[in-house]
Design an enzyme around this catalytic site. Sequence first.
Site, PDB file in Angstrom:
ATOM      1  N   ASN A  13       0.881  -1.181   0.000  1.00  0.00           N
ATOM      2  CA  ASN A  13       0.000   0.000   0.000  1.00  0.00           C
ATOM      3  C   ASN A  13       0.912   1.222   0.000  1.00  0.00           C
ATOM      4  O   ASN A  13       1.494   1.556   1.026  1.00  0.00           O
ATOM      5  CB  ASN A  13      -0.892  -0.017   1.254  1.00  0.00           C
ATOM      6  CG  ASN A  13      -1.727   1.253   1.386  1.00  0.00           C
ATOM      7  OD1 ASN A  13      -1.825   2.040   0.442  1.00  0.00           O
ATOM      8  ND2 ASN A  13      -2.331   1.456   2.554  1.00  0.00           N
ATOM      9  N   TRP A  14       1.014   1.843  -1.169  1.00  0.00           N
ATOM     10  CA  TRP A  14       1.935   2.988  -1.284  1.00  0.00           C
ATOM     11  C   TRP A  14       1.352   4.260  -0.664  1.00  0.00           C
ATOM     12  O   TRP A  14       2.026   5.264  -0.595  1.00  0.00           O
ATOM     13  CB  TRP A  14       2.283   3.219  -2.757  1.00  0.00           C
ATOM     14  CG  TRP A  14       3.436   2.361  -3.232  1.00  0.00           C
ATOM     15  CD1 TRP A  14       4.057   1.365  -2.537  1.00  0.00           C
ATOM     16  CD2 TRP A  14       4.100   2.447  -4.503  1.00  0.00           C
ATOM     17  NE1 TRP A  14       5.079   0.832  -3.291  1.00  0.00           N
ATOM     18  CE2 TRP A  14       5.131   1.469  -4.503  1.00  0.00           C
ATOM     19  CE3 TRP A  14       3.949   3.253  -5.636  1.00  0.00           C
ATOM     20  CZ2 TRP A  14       5.983   1.290  -5.596  1.00  0.00           C
ATOM     21  CZ3 TRP A  14       4.794   3.054  -6.727  1.00  0.00           C
ATOM     22  CH2 TRP A  14       5.799   2.094  -6.697  1.00  0.00           C
ATOM     23  N   LYS A  15       0.082   4.219  -0.295  1.00  0.00           N
ATOM     24  CA  LYS A  15      -0.589   5.416   0.256  1.00  0.00           C
ATOM     25  C   LYS A  15      -0.326   6.610  -0.675  1.00  0.00           C
ATOM     26  O   LYS A  15      -0.292   6.415  -1.883  1.00  0.00           O
ATOM     27  CB  LYS A  15      -0.106   5.677   1.686  1.00  0.00           C
ATOM     28  CG  LYS A  15      -0.137   4.414   2.549  1.00  0.00           C
ATOM     29  CD  LYS A  15      -0.013   4.689   4.008  1.00  0.00           C
ATOM     30  CE  LYS A  15       0.105   3.372   4.758  1.00  0.00           C
ATOM     31  NZ  LYS A  15      -0.119   3.508   6.178  1.00  0.00           N
ATOM     32  N   HIS A  99      -9.692   0.953   4.644  1.00  0.00           N
ATOM     33  CA  HIS A  99      -8.420   1.152   5.364  1.00  0.00           C
ATOM     34  C   HIS A  99      -8.679   2.081   6.552  1.00  0.00           C
ATOM     35  O   HIS A  99      -9.484   3.017   6.459  1.00  0.00           O
ATOM     36  CB  HIS A  99      -7.375   1.762   4.423  1.00  0.00           C
ATOM     37  CG  HIS A  99      -5.992   1.737   5.001  1.00  0.00           C
ATOM     38  ND1 HIS A  99      -5.564   2.665   5.924  1.00  0.00           N
ATOM     39  CD2 HIS A  99      -4.959   0.873   4.820  1.00  0.00           C
ATOM     40  CE1 HIS A  99      -4.313   2.364   6.272  1.00  0.00           C
ATOM     41  NE2 HIS A  99      -3.924   1.293   5.623  1.00  0.00           N
ATOM     42  N   GLU A 101      -7.099   4.459   7.714  1.00  0.00           N
ATOM     43  CA  GLU A 101      -6.868   5.891   7.450  1.00  0.00           C
ATOM     44  C   GLU A 101      -8.084   6.516   6.763  1.00  0.00           C
ATOM     45  O   GLU A 101      -8.427   7.671   7.034  1.00  0.00           O
ATOM     46  CB  GLU A 101      -5.588   6.062   6.608  1.00  0.00           C
ATOM     47  CG  GLU A 101      -4.349   5.807   7.455  1.00  0.00           C
ATOM     48  CD  GLU A 101      -3.118   5.358   6.677  1.00  0.00           C
ATOM     49  OE1 GLU A 101      -3.088   5.487   5.440  1.00  0.00           O
ATOM     50  OE2 GLU A 101      -2.181   4.847   7.327  1.00  0.00           O
ATOM     51  N   GLU A 171      -5.807  -5.520  10.179  1.00  0.00           N
ATOM     52  CA  GLU A 171      -4.845  -4.455  10.430  1.00  0.00           C
ATOM     53  C   GLU A 171      -5.169  -3.755  11.746  1.00  0.00           C
ATOM     54  O   GLU A 171      -5.987  -2.824  11.779  1.00  0.00           O
ATOM     55  CB  GLU A 171      -4.911  -3.425   9.298  1.00  0.00           C
ATOM     56  CG  GLU A 171      -4.538  -3.960   7.942  1.00  0.00           C
ATOM     57  CD  GLU A 171      -3.846  -2.893   7.097  1.00  0.00           C
ATOM     58  OE1 GLU A 171      -2.730  -3.142   6.662  1.00  0.00           O
ATOM     59  OE2 GLU A 171      -4.421  -1.814   6.926  1.00  0.00           O
ATOM     60  N   GLY A 177       1.829   1.890  10.708  1.00  0.00           N
ATOM     61  CA  GLY A 177       2.746   3.019  10.587  1.00  0.00           C
ATOM     62  C   GLY A 177       3.397   3.409  11.899  1.00  0.00           C
ATOM     63  O   GLY A 177       4.005   4.481  12.009  1.00  0.00           O
ATOM     64  N   SER A 217       2.923  -2.623  10.268  1.00  0.00           N
ATOM     65  CA  SER A 217       4.377  -2.638  10.479  1.00  0.00           C
ATOM     66  C   SER A 217       5.011  -3.983  10.154  1.00  0.00           C
ATOM     67  O   SER A 217       5.985  -4.378  10.795  1.00  0.00           O
ATOM     68  CB  SER A 217       4.720  -2.183  11.907  1.00  0.00           C
ATOM     69  OG  SER A 217       4.241  -0.862  12.124  1.00  0.00           O
ATOM     70  N   GLY A 238       2.598  -1.299   4.239  1.00  0.00           N
ATOM     71  CA  GLY A 238       2.712   0.133   3.958  1.00  0.00           C
ATOM     72  C   GLY A 238       4.169   0.512   3.746  1.00  0.00           C
ATOM     73  O   GLY A 238       4.741   0.325   2.672  1.00  0.00           O
ATOM     74  N   GLY A 239       4.794   1.016   4.809  1.00  0.00           N
ATOM     75  CA  GLY A 239       6.159   1.558   4.740  1.00  0.00           C
ATOM     76  C   GLY A 239       7.154   0.670   4.017  1.00  0.00           C
ATOM     77  O   GLY A 239       7.901   1.140   3.141  1.00  0.00           O
TER      78      GLY A 239
HETATM   79  C1  PEP Z   1      -1.001  -0.085   5.864  1.00  0.00           C
HETATM   80  O1  PEP Z   1      -0.969   1.057   5.481  1.00  0.00           O
HETATM   81  O2  PEP Z   1      -1.934  -0.806   5.540  1.00  0.00           O
HETATM   82  C2  PEP Z   1       0.092  -0.572   6.712  1.00  0.00           C
HETATM   83  C3  PEP Z   1       0.000  -1.777   7.217  1.00  0.00           C
HETATM   84  O3  PEP Z   1       1.131   0.289   6.922  1.00  0.00           O
HETATM   85  P1  PEP Z   1       2.519  -0.058   7.653  1.00  0.00           P
HETATM   86  O4  PEP Z   1       3.030  -1.338   7.060  1.00  0.00           O
HETATM   87  O5  PEP Z   1       3.416   1.098   7.334  1.00  0.00           O
HETATM   88  O6  PEP Z   1       2.234  -0.195   9.102  1.00  0.00           O
END
Ligand code: PEP
Length: 259
Positions: A13-15, A99, A101, A171, A177, A217, A238-239
């Site tokens: 997920n590049w957001k 999601h 966010e 999640e 994040g 994470s 994500g990251g």
């Molecule tokens: C996400 O955005 O779905 C996510 C899991 O982010 P991260 O891996 O950065 O925690």
Amino acid sequence: MNTKYRKAIIAGNWKMNMLVSDIKPFIEELKPMLPKTKTCDTVLCVPAVNIPAMLRAGKDAKIACGAQDVSSYDKGAYTGEISAAQLADVGAKYCIVGHSERRAYHNESDMDVNSKTGKLIEHGVSPIICVGESLEQRESGLTMPHINYQIRAALADVDMTGLRRCVIAYEPIWAIGTGKTATAEQAQEVCGYIRSIIREIYGARPARSISILYGGSMNAKNAAELLAQPDIDGGLIGGASLKPADFATIIAATGADNE
Ligand code: PEP
């Protein structure tokens, strides 16, 4: 992970990161690091404007392209929105829905998640349905009732055929994040519980076939332990999906090379 019955999926997920000009160099760096035989589906969910460039760049590397959101309406006067038909038309194979966010910053409700899921299924795009509890809910012992509610709400009126397209991502909000990963036991407990809810609604076979991902994470260091859990079939990342080497290590942690 149990690849006998279901597919492993690693979805980035590049957001709201990366420009079109970043995509080709990213894929060129990633491609040589990918396992030779992949039994895991690899997906990058990119900002909508980057989808055509990702489709072009990802084709050779067999990376599917996903979106990060979709409108809950079919078409018409919804300025700024993108419909499921438009995502399918451009070639997106997956789309994240619900999601945390979007739930937090755009007031996305469980009803919205349900209608977005329905629209995606209708147009042949696989929804990656995100569910997860806040830290407060976890500490008050409300994780399972909350997850139960979110899953049943997201899948209301989704029939057995529709369910075949769906992917669920657990999640925990407190892990996204933050660098705070759920332990493998915590993640397994909730992913196993999600599978039991699917079993209750749809029966044993669909429950055995649905891919349930963990997100929060997940990184190059902790992926192998999380992916070794029986009910965790992949990751929503994500990251770490912004770094080719880390993303490739996570893909390799599905054991893709050994199957
Ligand atoms: C996400 O955005 O779905 C996510 C899991 O982010 P991260 O891996 O950065 O925690």
